[in-house]
Motif scaffolding. Structure first.
Motif, PDB file in Angstrom:
ATOM      1  N   ASP A 209       2.269  -5.178  -0.570  1.00  0.00           N
ATOM      2  CA  ASP A 209       1.230  -5.674  -1.937  1.00  0.00           C
ATOM      3  C   ASP A 209      -0.295  -6.386  -1.139  1.00  0.00           C
ATOM      4  O   ASP A 209      -0.542  -6.857  -1.537  1.00  0.00           O
ATOM      5  CB  ASP A 209       2.173  -6.566  -2.793  1.00  0.00           C
ATOM      6  CG  ASP A 209       1.087  -6.714  -3.794  1.00  0.00           C
ATOM      7  OD1 ASP A 209       0.857  -6.197  -4.242  1.00  0.00           O
ATOM      8  OD2 ASP A 209       1.352  -7.788  -4.619  1.00  0.00           O
ATOM      9  N   ALA A 210      -1.405  -5.155  -1.042  1.00  0.00           N
ATOM     10  CA  ALA A 210      -2.194  -5.285  -0.127  1.00  0.00           C
ATOM     11  C   ALA A 210      -3.095  -3.812   0.300  1.00  0.00           C
ATOM     12  O   ALA A 210      -2.308  -3.324   0.577  1.00  0.00           O
ATOM     13  CB  ALA A 210      -1.915  -6.283   1.362  1.00  0.00           C
ATOM     14  N   PRO A 211      -4.102  -4.491   0.750  1.00  0.00           N
ATOM     15  CA  PRO A 211      -5.187  -3.766   1.118  1.00  0.00           C
ATOM     16  C   PRO A 211      -4.892  -3.150   3.440  1.00  0.00           C
ATOM     17  O   PRO A 211      -4.555  -4.264   2.799  1.00  0.00           O
ATOM     18  CB  PRO A 211      -6.796  -4.017   0.999  1.00  0.00           C
ATOM     19  CG  PRO A 211      -5.893  -5.782   0.796  1.00  0.00           C
ATOM     20  CD  PRO A 211      -4.781  -5.888   0.341  1.00  0.00           C
TER      21      PRO A 211
ATOM     22  N   ALA B  87       1.840  -0.907  -1.681  1.00  0.00           N
ATOM     23  CA  ALA B  87       3.000  -1.507  -1.822  1.00  0.00           C
ATOM     24  C   ALA B  87       3.548  -2.398  -0.797  1.00  0.00           C
ATOM     25  O   ALA B  87       3.947  -3.446  -0.499  1.00  0.00           O
ATOM     26  CB  ALA B  87       4.049  -1.364  -3.153  1.00  0.00           C
ATOM     27  N   ARG B  88       3.948  -1.518   0.137  1.00  0.00           N
ATOM     28  CA  ARG B  88       4.330  -1.428   1.769  1.00  0.00           C
ATOM     29  C   ARG B  88       4.320  -0.314   2.474  1.00  0.00           C
ATOM     30  O   ARG B  88       4.302   0.430   1.887  1.00  0.00           O
ATOM     31  CB  ARG B  88       6.255  -1.913   1.185  1.00  0.00           C
ATOM     32  CG  ARG B  88       7.029  -2.145   2.589  1.00  0.00           C
ATOM     33  CD  ARG B  88       8.366  -2.213   2.176  1.00  0.00           C
ATOM     34  NE  ARG B  88       8.790  -0.320   2.356  1.00  0.00           N
ATOM     35  CZ  ARG B  88      10.596  -0.380   2.611  1.00  0.00           C
ATOM     36  NH1 ARG B  88      10.808  -1.431   1.997  1.00  0.00           N
ATOM     37  NH2 ARG B  88      10.615   0.106   1.953  1.00  0.00           N
ATOM     38  N   LEU B  89       3.686  -1.321   3.799  1.00  0.00           N
ATOM     39  CA  LEU B  89       3.920  -0.133   4.841  1.00  0.00           C
ATOM     40  C   LEU B  89       4.326  -0.565   5.970  1.00  0.00           C
ATOM     41  O   LEU B  89       3.796  -1.755   6.566  1.00  0.00           O
ATOM     42  CB  LEU B  89       2.389   0.454   5.136  1.00  0.00           C
ATOM     43  CG  LEU B  89       2.165   1.633   5.962  1.00  0.00           C
ATOM     44  CD1 LEU B  89       2.569   3.135   5.524  1.00  0.00           C
ATOM     45  CD2 LEU B  89       0.106   1.622   6.088  1.00  0.00           C
ATOM     46  N   ARG B  90       4.714   0.760   6.754  1.00  0.00           N
ATOM     47  CA  ARG B  90       5.522  -0.964   8.134  1.00  0.00           C
ATOM     48  C   ARG B  90       5.129   0.330   8.947  1.00  0.00           C
ATOM     49  O   ARG B  90       5.166   1.727   9.212  1.00  0.00           O
ATOM     50  CB  ARG B  90       7.402  -0.827   7.882  1.00  0.00           C
ATOM     51  CG  ARG B  90       7.849  -1.479   6.971  1.00  0.00           C
ATOM     52  CD  ARG B  90       8.592  -1.247   5.987  1.00  0.00           C
ATOM     53  NE  ARG B  90       8.809   0.150   5.730  1.00  0.00           N
ATOM     54  CZ  ARG B  90      10.651   0.136   5.073  1.00  0.00           C
ATOM     55  NH1 ARG B  90      11.241  -0.317   5.339  1.00  0.00           N
ATOM     56  NH2 ARG B  90      10.905   1.627   5.444  1.00  0.00           N
ATOM     57  N   ALA B  91       5.267  -0.107  10.194  1.00  0.00           N
ATOM     58  CA  ALA B  91       5.540   0.364  11.089  1.00  0.00           C
ATOM     59  C   ALA B  91       6.819   1.380  11.073  1.00  0.00           C
ATOM     60  O   ALA B  91       7.473   1.587  10.801  1.00  0.00           O
ATOM     61  CB  ALA B  91       5.685   0.306  12.862  1.00  0.00           C
ATOM     62  N   GLY B  92       6.242   3.390  11.722  1.00  0.00           N
ATOM     63  CA  GLY B  92       7.511   4.037  11.294  1.00  0.00           C
ATOM     64  C   GLY B  92       7.284   4.697  10.340  1.00  0.00           C
ATOM     65  O   GLY B  92       8.007   5.529  10.282  1.00  0.00           O
ATOM     66  N   ASP B  93       6.720   3.702   9.543  1.00  0.00           N
ATOM     67  CA  ASP B  93       6.411   5.080   8.186  1.00  0.00           C
ATOM     68  C   ASP B  93       5.712   6.322   8.805  1.00  0.00           C
ATOM     69  O   ASP B  93       4.955   6.450   9.656  1.00  0.00           O
ATOM     70  CB  ASP B  93       6.286   4.241   7.401  1.00  0.00           C
ATOM     71  CG  ASP B  93       7.238   2.593   6.416  1.00  0.00           C
ATOM     72  OD1 ASP B  93       7.830   3.597   6.266  1.00  0.00           O
ATOM     73  OD2 ASP B  93       6.895   2.524   5.786  1.00  0.00           O
ATOM     74  N   CYS B  94       5.439   7.436   7.395  1.00  0.00           N
ATOM     75  CA  CYS B  94       4.665   7.965   7.580  1.00  0.00           C
ATOM     76  C   CYS B  94       3.478   8.217   6.617  1.00  0.00           C
ATOM     77  O   CYS B  94       3.430   7.908   5.730  1.00  0.00           O
ATOM     78  CB  CYS B  94       5.754   9.594   7.469  1.00  0.00           C
ATOM     79  SG  CYS B  94       4.650  10.817   8.006  1.00  0.00           S
ATOM     80  N   VAL B  95       2.287   8.454   6.544  1.00  0.00           N
ATOM     81  CA  VAL B  95       1.185   8.458   6.009  1.00  0.00           C
ATOM     82  C   VAL B  95       1.055   9.632   5.967  1.00  0.00           C
ATOM     83  O   VAL B  95       0.792  10.763   6.874  1.00  0.00           O
ATOM     84  CB  VAL B  95       0.202   8.242   6.255  1.00  0.00           C
ATOM     85  CG1 VAL B  95      -1.670   8.338   5.197  1.00  0.00           C
ATOM     86  CG2 VAL B  95       0.037   6.492   6.402  1.00  0.00           C
TER      87      VAL B  95
END
Length: 399
Positions: free
Chosen positions: A338-340, A361-369
């Motif tokens: 929940d951040a820029p 809303a959420r972004l983590r290492a290992g996710d994909c854009v």
């Protein structure tokens, strides 16, 4: 493309993901829809500079009326797909070898950008015992006042086309050269225009110019190439693209314009980005998430060496986050909630940034854009080998 297809692709990969994924079925449907909406007097050509991959060209074969190219290399890419599909050849810097190659490869129309280019083509064609079919590219003296677009190639001093004041002399010269057959005009003065009404105003100006010269020289042009110039809106709320060019409204207005002017010639549209942009996605895995000087950054397996468009056009590119639950390490997973956050590539330059201060809303290492609208001017304008990172996969999904 449904997110499930992208997820299926992600689930099949174990290494950090970096890939272009193209939806060929969507591309075919889109091209057919755009072409069918045009009035019968119009032809839709695909400008392959936007994306010249063989599967893309194959998907558009017979779903557009032909291909627009800007080099002999692009001519050869098209001819590798089909030996007879119509090709029109533009570009300000055609060499003798390219002009001769165009004649050898039976290019349908060659767009002439200067007197010197016209005389060279005549000389080459006569030497080959051929006659070259040409359009004179016009740089108009002015454009309608509201003709605002990201780029201007005409209506002002640029390297493109022949100054409008020189066109009468060029018509007379073209008619006098035995190796030249004048087929009409090419007017392409704006690029990445997003407003249908503005585009209709520009085309009205083009039609008026063509009518003036036809009447003065008692000619009947066969073709008026009105260029491309129809844009894609990359403005974002970091989740969905904003409103796009209203093609249906434009085609309805174009039909009325043709009914009013009653031109005897056919009109060519040479669209690139407008056809292919939304068939492609650039996927890049998040390799790290960190905070410096109070700002959050995601580092991607990839960047502007693969996808230069955002840096080139200086915009924040639209994207969506594809969550991946697998985490192979025995320690905490870096994340932002929940951040820029600013999305950066793996290059050693602060200019390697694809989106700034995008709220997630959420972004983590290992996710994909997954960057949207990446089917045009992505891989094909990028500096692929800077720092010698691996190239992305290029995947073509069909059905």
């Amino acid at each position: 493309m449904k997110q499930q297809l992208l997820r299926n692709f992600l689930d099949s990969r174990t290494e950090p993901v970096c890939a272009y994924v193209y939806d060929l079925a969507h591309l075919r449907r889109r091209a057919e829809r755009l072409r069918q909406a045009l009035p019968p007097q119009c032809s839709l050509f695909y400008a392959i500079k936007a994306n010249s991959d063989a599967p893309i060209l194959q998907a558009l074969l017979h779903r557009t009326d032909g291909f627009e190219v800007a080099s002999l290399g692009e001519v050869e890419r098209v001819r590798a797909i089909d030996r007879s599909v119509p090709i029109i050849f533009g570009g300000p810097g055609k060499t003798d070898a390219e002009l001769e190659g165009a004649l050898q490869q039976q290019v349908m129309l060659i767009h002439i950008e200067s007197e010197h280019q016209l005389r060279r083509l005549d000389w080459i064609a006569r030497r080959r015992h051929q006659v070259a079919d040409v359009l004179l590219r016009v740089n108009p003296a002015q454009l309608p006042q509201d003709a605002k677009a990201t780029l201007r190639m005409g209506g002002e001093a640029t390297q493109f086309g022949i100054d409008q004041a020189q066109i009468p002399a060029m018509i007379e010269l073209a008619l006098s050269l035995p190796g030249i057959r004048l087929k009409g005009l090419h007017l392409h003065a704006i690029s990445n225009n997003l407003d249908a009404q503005t585009h209709l105003a520009v085309l009205t100006h083009y039609l008026t110019l063509a009518e003036t010269w036809q009447q003065r020289y008692q000619l009947q042009f066969e073709w008026l190439n009105v260029g491309g110039g129809i844009g894609v809106n990359y403005g974002v709320d970091h989740a969905e693209p904003q409103a796009q060019f209203d093609w249906e409204r434009f085609c309805n207005g174009l039909a009325a314009l043709i009914a009013t002017h009653r031109p005897g010639y056919k009109m060519i549209f040479e669209c690139g980005r407008f056809i292919t942009a939304d068939c492609g996605y650039y996927l890049a895995e998040v390799t790290d998430v960190k905070t410096t000087h109070g700002k959050h950054f995601a580092i991607l397996r990839g960047g502007s060496h693969h996808f230069r468009l955002p840096v080139s056009w200086q915009h924040d590119h639209p994207f969506t986050v594809l969550a991946r639950e697998a985490w192979p390490y025995p320690f905490a997973r870096p994340a932002v909630q929940d951040a820029p956050i600013t999305l950066c590539g793996e290059l050693c330059t602060p200019k390697d940034t694809l989106a700034r201060d995008a709220h997630v809303a959420r972004l983590r290492a290992g996710d994909c854009v997954a960057f949207l609208l990446a089917g045009a001017y992505g891989w094909h304008i990028s500096h692929h080998d800077f720092l010698s990172h691996p190239h992305p996969e290029r995947v073509y999904l069909d059905g």
